[in-house]
Design an enzyme around this catalytic site. Structure first.
Site, short mmCIF file in Angstrom:
data_model
loop_
_atom_site.label_atom_id
_atom_site.label_comp_id
_atom_site.label_asym_id
_atom_site.label_seq_id
_atom_site.Cartn_x
_atom_site.Cartn_y
_atom_site.Cartn_z
N HIS A 160 0.82 -1.09 -0.05
CA HIS A 160 0.00 -0.03 -0.09
C HIS A 160 0.97 1.14 0.11
CE1 HIS A 160 -3.04 2.90 1.10
NE2 HIS A 160 -3.83 1.96 1.12
N ARG B 287 -6.77 10.23 0.07
CA ARG B 287 -6.60 10.66 -1.21
C ARG B 287 -7.76 10.92 -1.99
NH1 ARG B 287 -3.28 6.35 -3.42
NH2 ARG B 287 -3.61 5.40 -1.37
#
Ligand code: FAD
Length: 656
Positions: free
Chosen positions: A259, A279
């Site tokens: 990740h 995000r």
């Protein structure tokens, strides 16, 4: 003969995360007596940690969303290595599974007009993740647990016993899948039908056997084989190893997802996840020069879909119809590689990551409302206020795409009648890279399918039930007890000190992190295999002191067997695949190679008897082979433009 506690059920589910609980509910709803076993306390499974949400094309945020778009996104994310049938079933059934959760009491966040709210995530064309703030996994598990309790209440009302048809065995570890006595002998231990499981109660150390003709593995991932990981202590690859030892193959083990955004500071929290929702909700990545660097890392296959300027990217949040997506929302493998490159180029943050900033993008109150856990996590663990300053983030080992080779429709493991697998422990669904949010939906879709088919399988056996031999139980008990009899090197060999399981685990994690991590090279992976061989030998001398009552050193010594097996699968398959694709990046083969698109690497135990000791140490324990994937069905291929398919499929596959 070893003293063991014995139980008999129709279906045993190993694992009480999202996949395991959904499987257990289904098996019980089919009327079968079902046991659920978990290492941790009931309700504490790793799924609880899931933050961002569950992907399902309900079309609440954008009416253009449907299963076909979700299918396309999933295949693109996995770089077309996904088993297309799993991706199809997943995309089609995920909305029903979310609705079902709501009818069982899940309280999802809502849109202004009262529908289930859906948020943006990397690789998803439309806002698609149903969520509960950034605590979605907690709500998912709470709801499934509540459903289990309500089924138990039904049973109590019917017969006076809450656990008549559904019982949870918590804080218990399964160490072996047991086989039918007759077929076990006839087929040299590795063939044969499933007959139950062997394990120990963590608190007391007592052994137990649960006899059952159907076993569903739902044990999650393997992250604890790596040093920097977002995964919880439970992720020691147990289900992967149990399947191998029972004779079932694993596929896609070279694909491990790093990740892009784990915490990098302070050291004690390194690897803890920073959800992609940051995000998705507007957070941007910057390097030490303050540059929003992701625009430099949009690969050719995604060029048409992602914004080329900050202005275009920022416009997308308010008007997604007329703007392309920000490159911060590229699939995870792309973002993780980009961060890695920036840090290597000397443009990293003070503690070896990059900056993730949401503070200049959203009002403080909005950040606290949308990302409460992240706000709390950074304040508590790093003394950073994410409403006022950027976070420092870097890649962390997060998810394994590889897993048990299963039949897509029934979740039955290849080659072992009675064995099923669902959730992170199963392979195929996500191809070379999983999209965020596609795990929680995977758990529910395939957890239900595994429970259903395990129940059907068990019900059809009638009186033809497999039986467990005393010999198998004794062997499993002796294997589990071995760390207590190591006094000097090999059991019985005086003078050589026993190996410390904690030290072995640290060396294993360091090896995998340094040599089979986010960027891979042939020489390093060969070195990793060499070190794994030596660790495997040393782990045979892993010794513990004390007794069986809650003894974490003993538990780790047992888990080491599993971590070493899955690590060898990862390293061997990664060395074999001479291309870069999704969660497998080779420095020496940096391009994706269309010829590898339809090849699965299959890992099986080298010694067919299921015995680990008998294998030649220099050759390792895993035999690797190549297998062609079934061709993608024509109507599914027709969902893509030919130009796009040309990037992934060979001319031969396309019939050109
Ligand atoms: P788990 O939930 O891990 O359950 C495994 C179970 O198996 C546990 O009960 C464990 O005790 C048991 N077990 C293991 N070994 C044994 C054994 N030997 N004997 C008995 N029991 C055993 N995915 C998304 O889709 N959306 C997200 O927003 C998201 N956020 C995430 C955030 C974090 C921090 C992390 C780490 C992951 C996230 N993921 C997310 C991924 C997702 O959470 C996992 O892939 C998923 O929860 C795995 O579920 P599972 O049911 O397969 O396994």
């Amino acid at each position: 003969m070893t003293r063991v506690e014995r139980h008999t059920y129709d279906v045993v589910v190993v694992g009480a995360g999202g996949a395991g609980l959904r499987a257990a509910i289904e098996a019980r709803e089919q009327g079968l007596r079902t046991a659920v076993i978990c290492k941790s306390l009931f309700g504490k499974a790793h799924t609880v940690m899931a933050e961002g949400g569950i992907a399902a094309s309900m079309g609440n945020a954008n009416p253009h969303d449907n299963w076909q778009v979700h299918f396309r996104d999933t295949m693109r994310g996995g770089k077309f290595l996904n088993h297309w049938r799993m991706a199809e079933l997943h995309a089609k059934e995920a909305p029903d599974r979310v609705w079902e959760l709501e009818t069982w009491g899940a309280l999802f966040d809502r849109t202004k007009d009262g529908r289930i709210s859906q948020r943006n995530f990397g690789g998803h064309e439309y806002a698609r993740l149903a969520h509960v703030g950034d605590r979605t996994g907690l709500e998912l598990i709470r709801t499934l647990q509540q459903k289990i309790v309500s089924l138990q209440q039904e049973d109590h009302a019917r017969c006076g016993d809450y656990e008549d048809r559904l019982r949870v065995f918590q804080e218990c570890t399964v160490t072996r899948v047991l086989k039918d006595e007759e077929t076990f002998r006839a087929e040299g231990g590795r063939g044969g039908r499933v007959a139950g499981v062997f394990g120990y109660v963590r608190e007391s150390g007592r052994f137990f056997v649960i006899e059952a003709p159907a076993v569903v593995l739902a044990t999650g991932g393997i992250g604890k084989s790596f040093k920097v990981t977002s995964n919880s202590w439970e992720y020691t690859g147990d289900g992967h190893a149990l399947a191998l030892l029972a004779g079932a193959p694993l596929i896609n083990m070279e694909f491990v997802q790093f990740h892009p955004t784990g915490m990098v500071w302070p050291p004690s929290v390194k690897g803890i996840l920073v959800t992609e929702s940051v995000r998705g909700d507007g957070g941007v990545l910057r390097n030490s020069d303050g540059k929003r660097f992701m625009f430099d890392y949009i690969p050719d296959v995604f060029k048409e879909k992602y914004a080329q300027s900050e202005e275009e990217a920022d416009g997308w949040y308010a008007d997604p119809e007329n703007h392309r997506r920000p490159p911060e929302l590229l699939p995870r493998d792309e973002v993780a590689r980009a961060i890695n490159s920036e840090v290597k180029a000397g443009r990293g943050s003070p503690h070896g990551g990059v900056f993730l900033d949401v503070s200049t993008r959203l009002p403080a109150e909005e950040i606290k409302r949308r990302l409460p856990s992240m706000h709390h996590q950074f304040k508590e663990l790093a003394d950073v206020d994410i409403t006022a300053e950027p976070m420092e983030v870097g890649p962390t080992c997060h998810y394994v795409m590889g897993g048990v080779d299963v039949d897509p429709d029934s979740a039955a493991a290849t080659g072992v009648p009675g064995l099923f697998a669902a959730g992170e422990v199963a392979g195929g669904m996500h191809g070379s890279n999983r999209l965020g949010g596609n795990s929680l939906s995977d758990l529910l879709v395939f957890g239900r399918r595994a429970g259903l088919h395990a129940a059907e399988y068990a019900a059809e056996l009638d009186d033809d039930r497999p039986r467990v031999s005393a010999e198998q139980v004794d062997t499993a008990a002796a294997e589990a007890l071995r760390p207590f009899s190591v006094e000097g090197g090999e059991p019985g060999a005086p003078g050589v000190p026993a190996e410390n399981p904690y030290a072995l685990h640290q060396e294993l994690q360091q090896t995998m992190n340094d040599l089979v991590g986010i960027i891979r090279r042939a020489g390093e992976m060969s070195e990793a295999l060499h070190r794994l061989g030596s660790l495997r030998e040393r782990s045979r001398s892993a010794g513990v002191e004390g007794h069986r009552q809650f003894n974490p050193g003993w538990h780790l010594a047992i888990d080491l067997r599993n971590m070493l097996l899955v690590s060898e699968c990862v390293a061997r398959a990664a060395l074999e695949r001479t291309e870069s694709r999704g969660g497998h990046t080779r420095d020496d083969y940096p391009e994706m190679d269309r010829r590898w698109r339809k090849t699965n690497l299959v890992c099986e135990l080298a010694d067919r008897s299921g015995e680990l000791a008998a294998v030649d140490p220099s050759a390792g324990q895993i035999r690797l082979s190549r297998r062609d994937m079934p061709p993608i069905r024509g109507d599914l291929l027709a969902l893509f433009e030919k130009d796009e398919l040309l990037k992934y499929l060979t001319d031969e596959e396309l019939g050109t």
